[in-house]
Design a protein around this motif. Structure first.
Motif, mmCIF file in Angstrom:
data_model
loop_
_atom_site.group_PDB
_atom_site.id
_atom_site.type_symbol
_atom_site.label_atom_id
_atom_site.label_comp_id
_atom_site.label_asym_id
_atom_site.label_seq_id
_atom_site.Cartn_x
_atom_site.Cartn_y
_atom_site.Cartn_z
ATOM 1 N N ASP A 94 0.823 -1.212 0.000
ATOM 2 C CA ASP A 94 0.000 0.000 0.000
ATOM 3 C C ASP A 94 0.860 1.267 0.000
ATOM 4 O O ASP A 94 0.320 2.379 -0.114
ATOM 5 N N THR A 95 2.155 1.102 0.138
ATOM 6 C CA THR A 95 3.056 2.245 0.116
ATOM 7 C C THR A 95 2.956 2.980 -1.214
ATOM 8 O O THR A 95 3.114 2.382 -2.278
ATOM 9 N N ALA A 96 2.664 4.273 -1.133
ATOM 10 C CA ALA A 96 2.453 5.061 -2.348
ATOM 11 C C ALA A 96 2.201 6.505 -1.959
ATOM 12 O O ALA A 96 2.004 6.824 -0.782
ATOM 13 N N VAL A 97 2.184 7.358 -2.966
ATOM 14 C CA VAL A 97 1.671 8.711 -2.799
ATOM 15 C C VAL A 97 0.187 8.646 -3.119
ATOM 16 O O VAL A 97 -0.204 8.154 -4.179
ATOM 17 N N TYR A 98 -0.621 9.139 -2.190
ATOM 18 C CA TYR A 98 -2.073 9.085 -2.339
ATOM 19 C C TYR A 98 -2.601 10.464 -2.746
ATOM 20 O O TYR A 98 -2.212 11.484 -2.160
ATOM 21 N N TYR A 99 -3.495 10.441 -3.716
ATOM 22 C CA TYR A 99 -4.059 11.671 -4.264
ATOM 23 C C TYR A 99 -5.570 11.698 -4.081
ATOM 24 O O TYR A 99 -6.256 10.713 -4.367
ATOM 25 N N CYS A 100 -6.069 12.827 -3.643
ATOM 26 C CA CYS A 100 -7.497 13.091 -3.605
ATOM 27 C C CYS A 100 -7.886 13.711 -4.944
ATOM 28 O O CYS A 100 -7.124 14.534 -5.498
ATOM 29 N N ALA A 101 -9.048 13.341 -5.460
ATOM 30 C CA ALA A 101 -9.465 13.856 -6.765
ATOM 31 C C ALA A 101 -10.959 14.142 -6.767
ATOM 32 O O ALA A 101 -11.730 13.447 -6.106
ATOM 33 N N GLY A 102 -11.349 15.163 -7.511
ATOM 34 C CA GLY A 102 -12.753 15.535 -7.605
ATOM 35 C C GLY A 102 -13.216 15.585 -9.052
ATOM 36 O O GLY A 102 -12.457 15.972 -9.941
ATOM 37 N N SER A 103 -14.451 15.196 -9.260
ATOM 38 C CA SER A 103 -15.011 15.178 -10.607
ATOM 39 C C SER A 103 -16.330 15.940 -10.632
ATOM 40 O O SER A 103 -17.060 15.964 -9.645
ATOM 41 N N THR A 104 -16.642 16.540 -11.771
ATOM 42 C CA THR A 104 -17.946 17.164 -11.951
ATOM 43 C C THR A 104 -18.949 16.155 -12.498
ATOM 44 O O THR A 104 -20.119 16.487 -12.678
ATOM 45 N N LEU A 105 -18.492 14.939 -12.726
ATOM 46 C CA LEU A 105 -19.362 13.878 -13.202
ATOM 47 C C LEU A 105 -19.932 13.080 -12.039
ATOM 48 O O LEU A 105 -19.394 13.103 -10.922
ATOM 49 N N LEU A 106 -21.008 12.380 -12.297
ATOM 50 C CA LEU A 106 -21.519 11.427 -11.320
ATOM 51 C C LEU A 106 -20.549 10.252 -11.226
ATOM 52 O O LEU A 106 -19.832 9.954 -12.178
ATOM 53 N N MET A 107 -20.525 9.593 -10.088
ATOM 54 C CA MET A 107 -19.596 8.479 -9.921
ATOM 55 C C MET A 107 -19.841 7.388 -10.943
ATOM 56 O O MET A 107 -18.890 6.734 -11.391
ATOM 57 N N VAL A 108 -21.074 7.182 -11.335
ATOM 58 C CA VAL A 108 -21.379 6.146 -12.309
ATOM 59 C C VAL A 108 -20.699 6.459 -13.644
ATOM 60 O O VAL A 108 -20.404 5.553 -14.425
ATOM 61 N N ASP A 109 -20.445 7.724 -13.912
ATOM 62 C CA ASP A 109 -19.782 8.121 -15.146
ATOM 63 C C ASP A 109 -18.273 8.263 -14.965
ATOM 64 O O ASP A 109 -17.499 7.921 -15.858
ATOM 65 N N ALA A 110 -17.855 8.766 -13.821
ATOM 66 C CA ALA A 110 -16.427 8.962 -13.581
ATOM 67 C C ALA A 110 -15.745 7.641 -13.261
ATOM 68 O O ALA A 110 -14.688 7.329 -13.828
ATOM 69 N N GLY A 111 -16.334 6.906 -12.322
ATOM 70 C CA GLY A 111 -15.805 5.594 -11.983
ATOM 71 C C GLY A 111 -14.348 5.615 -11.617
ATOM 72 O O GLY A 111 -13.917 6.431 -10.806
ATOM 73 N N ILE A 112 -13.577 4.744 -12.235
ATOM 74 C CA ILE A 112 -12.163 4.578 -11.932
ATOM 75 C C ILE A 112 -11.266 5.347 -12.900
ATOM 76 O O ILE A 112 -10.050 5.276 -12.799
ATOM 77 N N ARG A 113 -11.870 6.071 -13.847
ATOM 78 C CA ARG A 113 -11.085 6.745 -14.889
ATOM 79 C C ARG A 113 -10.439 8.017 -14.374
ATOM 80 O O ARG A 113 -11.117 8.972 -14.020
ATOM 81 N N GLN A 114 -9.137 8.062 -14.369
ATOM 82 C CA GLN A 114 -8.421 9.248 -13.895
ATOM 83 C C GLN A 114 -8.777 10.469 -14.725
ATOM 84 O O GLN A 114 -8.875 11.584 -14.182
ATOM 85 N N SER A 115 -8.971 10.270 -16.003
ATOM 86 C CA SER A 115 -9.257 11.390 -16.897
ATOM 87 C C SER A 115 -10.589 12.054 -16.577
ATOM 88 O O SER A 115 -10.845 13.181 -17.021
ATOM 89 N N ALA A 116 -11.448 11.364 -15.836
ATOM 90 C CA ALA A 116 -12.758 11.913 -15.494
ATOM 91 C C ALA A 116 -12.713 12.836 -14.285
ATOM 92 O O ALA A 116 -13.694 13.487 -13.965
ATOM 93 N N TYR A 117 -11.577 12.887 -13.611
ATOM 94 C CA TYR A 117 -11.423 13.715 -12.418
ATOM 95 C C TYR A 117 -10.618 14.960 -12.786
ATOM 96 O O TYR A 117 -9.457 14.866 -13.164
ATOM 97 N N GLU A 118 -11.280 16.112 -12.678
ATOM 98 C CA GLU A 118 -10.658 17.363 -13.118
ATOM 99 C C GLU A 118 -9.765 17.993 -12.060
ATOM 100 O O GLU A 118 -8.860 18.757 -12.395
ATOM 101 N N TYR A 119 -10.037 17.720 -10.800
ATOM 102 C CA TYR A 119 -9.323 18.401 -9.719
ATOM 103 C C TYR A 119 -8.511 17.387 -8.922
ATOM 104 O O TYR A 119 -9.009 16.317 -8.578
ATOM 105 N N TRP A 120 -7.275 17.778 -8.603
ATOM 106 C CA TRP A 120 -6.353 16.881 -7.917
ATOM 107 C C TRP A 120 -5.630 17.612 -6.797
ATOM 108 O O TRP A 120 -5.259 18.782 -6.933
ATOM 109 N N GLY A 121 -5.411 16.881 -5.696
ATOM 110 C CA GLY A 121 -4.549 17.393 -4.647
ATOM 111 C C GLY A 121 -3.096 17.187 -5.018
ATOM 112 O O GLY A 121 -2.779 16.600 -6.058
#
Length: 126
Positions: free
Chosen positions: A90-117
């Protein structure tokens, strides 16, 4: 614009727990799905967990299912990742991300998340 700031990372022994938090500011009302991703050394960034705007549905990577829990508090503009039974992998750099899409549309796709910590380090020792 939305700003995301992670906190709560650090060093923990295998089997231990950590709780990551993500504070959102700015135009937070546009956030629908929120997610956590991680990037281990020498590896590509990968999906960890996501949650709907209302917090009523979640999605997890198979590698963390049953050990990690994502939650959000919209009144405080916060997202959390409770990590239990941590493993060295589990060792890693962890990132919080936000999307303007619903989760059903954003899902696991990084490209669907516009905002990143900026990311926060989590290190699990064996």
């Amino acid at each position: 614009q939305v700003q995301l700031v992670e906190a709560g990372g650090g060093l923990v022994q295998a089997g231990g727990s950590l709780r990551l938090s993500c504070a959102a500011s700015g135009r937070t009302f546009t956030n629908r799905a929120m997610g956590w991703f991680r990037q281990a050394p020498g590896k590509e960034r990968e999906f960890v967990a996501a949650i709907t705007r209302g917090g009523d549905s979640t999605l997890y990577a198979e590698s963390v299912k049953g050990r990690f829990t994502i939650a959000r508090d919209n009144a405080k503009n916060m997202v959390y990742l409770q990590m239990d039974s941590l493993k060295p992998e589990d060792t890693a750099v962890y990132y919080c991300a936000g999307s303007t899409l619903l989760m059903v549309d954003a899902g696991i796709r990084q490209s669907a998340y516009e905002y990143w910590g900026q990311g926060i380090q989590v290190t699990v020792s064996s």
